[in-house]
Design an enzyme around this catalytic site. Structure first.
Site: not given
Ligand code: F6R
Length: 238
Positions: A67, A136, A138, A143
């Protein structure tokens, strides 16, 4: 689904790096799908250490970023391209032309998403997709409530996601409100998925993702239907 409990964050990171290394050794031209965020930092550091020791060769690897924020230029330290470049790409011998990141500055974001899907398809799809888990539920920036059948698309970030990511910005107003993300469909088309999760504060959502019903309200729950998922977690399994 295989669930591996790690002893601590470093153990989780080494185990994840081992699986990614095995993929590269067995298939030097593999397509790796890579996530950003805090969770994979240790994994990327371990891969760089093994590269420095001469144990890993990224010269044939193709990397597809999961992303990217919309409206954040590629050289901006907040962009995911910048993050992955500084953690991994700039530290190993991956070829710049083999690094693929959605362009969050594209004038026509829908066209950019389509282009990204076609690029991935032209490489034969993703061999191993590394994922983190949002508070959440995702995966990528899919989301809660997002349709499972979506391709790469532009999303409006949930306020909870913006708050979680505010730690990387000077203030909450600077956190982008939109991103381009690989959809659930291309994520599920990856041949293997590696989900890494660290921390007790993710235990509720991890339990819902792995043991709860498969529902768009918990996007990661779709992984229950993938034939080859490995979860490596530290402190997050109830
Ligand atoms: C990042 C992404 C998100 C993260 C998720 C966890 O490329 O796509 O899905 O993997 O938000 O983030 P952290 O590891 O910072 O808790």
């Amino acid at each position: 689904m295989k669930i591996i409990r790690a002893r601590d964050y470093n153990d989780m990171s080494r185990k994840a790096a081992n699986i990614i290394s095995a993929q590269i050794i067995l298939q030097p031209g593999c397509v790796l799908g890579l996530c950003s965020g805090a969770t994979p930092i240790g994994t990327y550091e371990q891969l760089v250490r093994w590269y420095d020791k001469g144990d890993l060769d990224f010269s044939g690897v193709r990397a597809v970023c999961l992303d990217e924020y919309v409206g954040v230029p590629r050289g901006d330290p907040h962009s995911f391209r910048y993050f992955l470049s500084s953690c991994l790409f700039d530290c190993v011998n991956i070829r710049p032309e083999n690094v693929f990141v959605p362009d969050g500055m594209a004038g026509d974001l829908a066209a950019e998403c389509g282009r990204y899907d076609r690029t991935i398809a032209s490489m034969g799809g993703i061999d191993l997709q590394l994922l983190g888990l949002g508070y959440n539920g995702h995966i990528g920036f899919n989301e809660p409530g997002a349709a499972f059948e979506k391709d790469t698309h532009c999303v409006r970030l949930a306020e909870s996601t913006r708050r979680a990511n505010a730690r990387y910005f000077d203030n909450m107003h600077l956190v982008p409100s939109k991103a381009i993300t690989l959809g659930i469909k291309p994520i599920m088309q990856a041949r293997k998925i590696l989900l890494i999760v660290s921390g007790e504060d993710k235990s509720y959502v991890l339990e819902q993702a792995l043991l709860g019903p498969v529902t768009p309200r918990v996007p990661a729950s779709i992984l229950q239907l993938h034939p080859d998922v490995t979860v490596i977690e530290y402190g997050a399994m109830p």
